[in-house]
Write a protein that holds these residues in place. Structure first.
Motif, PDB file in Angstrom:
ATOM      1  N   LEU A 181       1.378   6.991  -6.598  1.00 19.23           N
ATOM      2  CA  LEU A 181       0.316   7.978  -6.846  1.00 19.23           C
ATOM      3  C   LEU A 181       0.786   9.380  -6.495  1.00 19.23           C
ATOM      4  CD1 LEU A 181      -2.935   6.191  -5.626  1.00 19.23           C
ATOM      5  CD2 LEU A 181      -2.580   7.237  -7.867  1.00 19.23           C
ATOM      6  N   TRP A 182       1.524   9.507  -5.397  1.00 14.84           N
ATOM      7  CA  TRP A 182       2.023  10.822  -4.981  1.00 14.84           C
ATOM      8  C   TRP A 182       2.912  11.419  -6.072  1.00 14.84           C
ATOM      9  CZ3 TRP A 182       0.560  14.133  -1.396  1.00 14.84           C
ATOM     10  CH2 TRP A 182       1.368  15.237  -1.158  1.00 14.84           C
ATOM     11  N   VAL A 183       3.788  10.603  -6.637  1.00 14.43           N
ATOM     12  CA  VAL A 183       4.664  11.071  -7.713  1.00 14.43           C
ATOM     13  C   VAL A 183       3.819  11.489  -8.918  1.00 14.43           C
ATOM     14  CG1 VAL A 183       6.431  10.339  -9.378  1.00 14.43           C
ATOM     15  CG2 VAL A 183       6.679   9.759  -6.958  1.00 14.43           C
ATOM     16  N   GLU A 184       2.805  10.714  -9.216  1.00 16.45           N
ATOM     17  CA  GLU A 184       1.915  11.000 -10.339  1.00 16.45           C
ATOM     18  C   GLU A 184       1.151  12.312 -10.129  1.00 16.45           C
ATOM     19  OE1 GLU A 184      -2.090   8.947 -12.033  1.00 16.45           O
ATOM     20  OE2 GLU A 184      -0.420   7.593 -11.601  1.00 16.45           O
ATOM     21  N   ILE A 185       0.638  12.502  -8.935  1.00 13.91           N
ATOM     22  CA  ILE A 185      -0.139  13.709  -8.624  1.00 13.91           C
ATOM     23  C   ILE A 185       0.772  14.927  -8.568  1.00 13.91           C
ATOM     24  CG2 ILE A 185      -1.473  14.862  -6.807  1.00 13.91           C
ATOM     25  CD1 ILE A 185      -2.551  12.038  -6.083  1.00 13.91           C
ATOM     26  N   GLY A 186       1.898  14.785  -7.911  1.00 15.94           N
ATOM     27  CA  GLY A 186       2.859  15.876  -7.790  1.00 15.94           C
ATOM     28  C   GLY A 186       2.565  16.790  -6.616  1.00 15.94           C
ATOM     29  N   GLU A 187       3.604  17.485  -6.182  1.00 16.01           N
ATOM     30  CA  GLU A 187       3.510  18.408  -5.044  1.00 16.01           C
ATOM     31  C   GLU A 187       2.505  19.536  -5.283  1.00 16.01           C
ATOM     32  OE1 GLU A 187       5.062  18.550  -1.980  1.00 16.01           O
ATOM     33  OE2 GLU A 187       6.038  16.623  -2.312  1.00 16.01           O
ATOM     34  N   GLY A 212      -0.233  19.151  -7.346  1.00 13.91           N
ATOM     35  CA  GLY A 212      -1.448  18.570  -7.912  1.00 13.91           C
ATOM     36  C   GLY A 212      -2.697  19.000  -7.160  1.00 13.91           C
ATOM     37  N   ASP A 213      -3.798  18.439  -7.566  1.00 14.99           N
ATOM     38  CA  ASP A 213      -5.099  18.741  -6.975  1.00 14.99           C
ATOM     39  C   ASP A 213      -5.036  18.611  -5.446  1.00 14.99           C
ATOM     40  OD1 ASP A 213      -7.803  17.501  -5.900  1.00 14.99           O
ATOM     41  OD2 ASP A 213      -8.310  18.675  -7.685  1.00 14.99           O
ATOM     42  N   ALA A 214      -5.465  19.640  -4.759  1.00 15.59           N
ATOM     43  CA  ALA A 214      -5.359  19.680  -3.296  1.00 15.59           C
ATOM     44  C   ALA A 214      -6.170  18.571  -2.620  1.00 15.59           C
ATOM     45  CB  ALA A 214      -5.782  21.046  -2.759  1.00 15.59           C
ATOM     46  N   LEU A 215      -7.329  18.227  -3.162  1.00 20.42           N
ATOM     47  CA  LEU A 215      -8.127  17.153  -2.568  1.00 20.42           C
ATOM     48  C   LEU A 215      -7.386  15.818  -2.696  1.00 20.42           C
ATOM     49  CD1 LEU A 215     -10.690  16.194  -1.151  1.00 20.42           C
ATOM     50  CD2 LEU A 215     -11.725  15.892  -3.411  1.00 20.42           C
ATOM     51  N   HIS A 216      -6.798  15.591  -3.841  1.00 25.97           N
ATOM     52  CA  HIS A 216      -6.035  14.360  -4.037  1.00 25.97           C
ATOM     53  C   HIS A 216      -4.836  14.319  -3.091  1.00 25.97           C
ATOM     54  CE1 HIS A 216      -7.643  14.198  -8.422  1.00 25.97           C
ATOM     55  NE2 HIS A 216      -8.544  13.785  -7.544  1.00 25.97           N
ATOM     56  N   ARG A 217      -4.105  15.422  -2.981  1.00 25.37           N
ATOM     57  CA  ARG A 217      -2.937  15.459  -2.106  1.00 25.37           C
ATOM     58  C   ARG A 217      -3.328  15.287  -0.653  1.00 25.37           C
ATOM     59  NH1 ARG A 217      -0.616  20.299  -1.975  1.00 25.37           N
ATOM     60  NH2 ARG A 217      -2.190  21.292  -3.253  1.00 25.37           N
ATOM     61  N   CYS A 218      -4.405  15.953  -0.241  1.00 21.92           N
ATOM     62  CA  CYS A 218      -4.863  15.845   1.148  1.00 21.92           C
ATOM     63  C   CYS A 218      -5.246  14.407   1.482  1.00 21.92           C
ATOM     64  CB  CYS A 218      -6.051  16.783   1.374  1.00 21.92           C
ATOM     65  SG  CYS A 218      -6.744  16.685   3.041  1.00 21.92           S
ATOM     66  N   THR A 219      -6.053  13.817   0.637  1.00 21.76           N
ATOM     67  CA  THR A 219      -6.528  12.458   0.882  1.00 21.76           C
ATOM     68  C   THR A 219      -5.379  11.460   0.851  1.00 21.76           C
ATOM     69  OG1 THR A 219      -8.625  13.061  -0.169  1.00 21.76           O
ATOM     70  CG2 THR A 219      -8.175  10.711   0.112  1.00 21.76           C
ATOM     71  N   LEU A 220      -4.545  11.578  -0.157  1.00 21.34           N
ATOM     72  CA  LEU A 220      -3.434  10.647  -0.305  1.00 21.34           C
ATOM     73  C   LEU A 220      -2.448  10.761   0.856  1.00 21.34           C
ATOM     74  CD1 LEU A 220      -2.014   8.503  -1.938  1.00 21.34           C
ATOM     75  CD2 LEU A 220      -1.075  10.301  -3.391  1.00 21.34           C
ATOM     76  N   ALA A 221      -2.082  11.981   1.216  1.00 16.38           N
ATOM     77  CA  ALA A 221      -1.140  12.164   2.331  1.00 16.38           C
ATOM     78  C   ALA A 221      -1.746  11.653   3.640  1.00 16.38           C
ATOM     79  CB  ALA A 221      -0.741  13.635   2.450  1.00 16.38           C
ATOM     80  N   HIS A 222      -3.030  11.885   3.826  1.00 14.43           N
ATOM     81  CA  HIS A 222      -3.741  11.435   5.029  1.00 14.43           C
ATOM     82  C   HIS A 222      -3.627   9.914   5.178  1.00 14.43           C
ATOM     83  CE1 HIS A 222      -6.788  11.801   8.162  1.00 14.43           C
ATOM     84  NE2 HIS A 222      -7.624  11.027   7.510  1.00 14.43           N
ATOM     85  N   TYR A 223      -3.862   9.199   4.082  1.00 16.52           N
ATOM     86  CA  TYR A 223      -3.775   7.740   4.134  1.00 16.52           C
ATOM     87  C   TYR A 223      -2.335   7.250   4.093  1.00 16.52           C
ATOM     88  CZ  TYR A 223      -8.809   7.320   3.626  1.00 16.52           C
ATOM     89  OH  TYR A 223     -10.156   7.384   3.838  1.00 16.52           O
ATOM     90  N   LEU A 224      -1.473   7.938   3.365  1.00 18.48           N
ATOM     91  CA  LEU A 224      -0.073   7.527   3.273  1.00 18.48           C
ATOM     92  C   LEU A 224       0.583   7.593   4.642  1.00 18.48           C
ATOM     93  CD1 LEU A 224       1.891   8.283   0.080  1.00 18.48           C
ATOM     94  CD2 LEU A 224       3.052   7.709   2.179  1.00 18.48           C
ATOM     95  N   ALA A 246       0.843  -1.201   0.000  1.00 18.94           N
ATOM     96  CA  ALA A 246       0.000   0.000   0.000  1.00 18.94           C
ATOM     97  C   ALA A 246       0.879   1.252   0.000  1.00 18.94           C
ATOM     98  CB  ALA A 246      -0.936  -0.014   1.201  1.00 18.94           C
ATOM     99  N   ARG A 247       1.889   1.271   0.845  1.00 21.80           N
ATOM    100  CA  ARG A 247       2.789   2.426   0.902  1.00 21.80           C
ATOM    101  C   ARG A 247       3.447   2.659  -0.466  1.00 21.80           C
ATOM    102  NH1 ARG A 247       5.472   1.173   5.091  1.00 21.80           N
ATOM    103  NH2 ARG A 247       7.024  -0.028   3.985  1.00 21.80           N
ATOM    104  N   ASP A 248       3.917   1.580  -1.097  1.00 20.51           N
ATOM    105  CA  ASP A 248       4.555   1.714  -2.409  1.00 20.51           C
ATOM    106  C   ASP A 248       3.589   2.275  -3.446  1.00 20.51           C
ATOM    107  OD1 ASP A 248       6.864   0.685  -1.282  1.00 20.51           O
ATOM    108  OD2 ASP A 248       6.616  -1.325  -2.157  1.00 20.51           O
ATOM    109  N   ARG A 249       2.373   1.768  -3.450  1.00 23.20           N
ATOM    110  CA  ARG A 249       1.379   2.252  -4.428  1.00 23.20           C
ATOM    111  C   ARG A 249       0.971   3.699  -4.133  1.00 23.20           C
ATOM    112  NH1 ARG A 249      -2.675  -2.701  -6.002  1.00 23.20           N
ATOM    113  NH2 ARG A 249      -1.045  -4.252  -6.343  1.00 23.20           N
ATOM    114  N   PHE A 250       0.819   4.036  -2.847  1.00 21.28           N
ATOM    115  CA  PHE A 250       0.512   5.424  -2.490  1.00 21.28           C
ATOM    116  C   PHE A 250       1.627   6.357  -2.963  1.00 21.28           C
ATOM    117  CE2 PHE A 250      -2.356   4.205   1.312  1.00 21.28           C
ATOM    118  CZ  PHE A 250      -3.515   4.485   0.604  1.00 21.28           C
ATOM    119  N   LEU A 251       2.871   5.931  -2.772  1.00 18.69           N
ATOM    120  CA  LEU A 251       4.001   6.765  -3.188  1.00 18.69           C
ATOM    121  C   LEU A 251       4.030   6.951  -4.705  1.00 18.69           C
ATOM    122  CD1 LEU A 251       6.758   5.506  -0.737  1.00 18.69           C
ATOM    123  CD2 LEU A 251       5.713   7.787  -0.793  1.00 18.69           C
TER     124      LEU A 251
END
Length: 170
Positions: free
Chosen positions: A46-52, A54-66, A39-44
């Motif tokens: 996605l993080w690279v794909e979204i970018g620093e 990227g969409d704030a909702l995506h970053r918030c949600t992803l960082a929250h779960y990561l 899960a951590r690898d896949r989240f990471l």
């Protein structure tokens, strides 16, 4: 476009799932199934794909779960801080596009609770208490449902822990 065509287009936009949020949800299920490292690898990824930026909702949600997939408490804190920072960039309109949320302010009790727990795990008790206070200040934004009940219960457990009380004593 006619008003009917506008309504149909609007409905289609609402019905179109957010592919990134769907992918995040799939990885959350993987994590909940017990595969933390994958899960951590896949989240990471996605993080690279979204970018620093990227969409704030995506970053918030992803960082929250990561954050939950981290083994090091300092790394967990760093991801939870990213989630809070991204939440500060969100608008109610963007949050309302996602079916689980209606307003940005409803994200803050959980975000501050996680930060409070992170700081407590790092023995930074004043910072932990500060974020727990912020969680309590925003808890009224939560619904009277199982999610809200769970956040409130976790806040109360952390409050007992920070005050040196055993939850069984209360």
């Amino acid at each position: 476009m006619t008003s009917r065509e506008d309504a149909v287009a609007e409905h289609q936009e609402e019905a179109t799932p957010d592919a990134v949020m769907t992918r995040i949800g799939q990885v959350v299920m993987l994590h909940r199934g017990g595969d933390r490292d994958e899960a951590r690898d896949r989240f990471l990824e996605l993080w690279v794909e979204i970018g620093e930026d990227g969409d704030a909702l995506h970053r918030c949600t992803l960082a929250h779960y990561l954050a939950d997939t981290q083994q090091d408490p300092a790394d967990e804190l760093a991801w939870d801080l990213r989630a809070l920072s991204a939440a500060d960039e969100l608008t109610d309109g963007r949050v309302a596009e996602h079916r689980h949320w209606r307003a940005v302010r409803a994200l803050y009790p959980s975000l501050h609770l996680n930060l409070a727990a992170d700081y407590a795990n790092l023995d930074r008790l004043e910072a932990a208490r500060s974020h727990l206070r912020l969680a309590y200040e925003t808890v009224g934004t939560l619904g009277d449902d199982s999610y809200g009940d769970g956040i409130r219960a976790a806040m109360n457990r952390l409050n007992l822990r920070l005050n040196g009380e055993d939850a069984a004593d209360g």
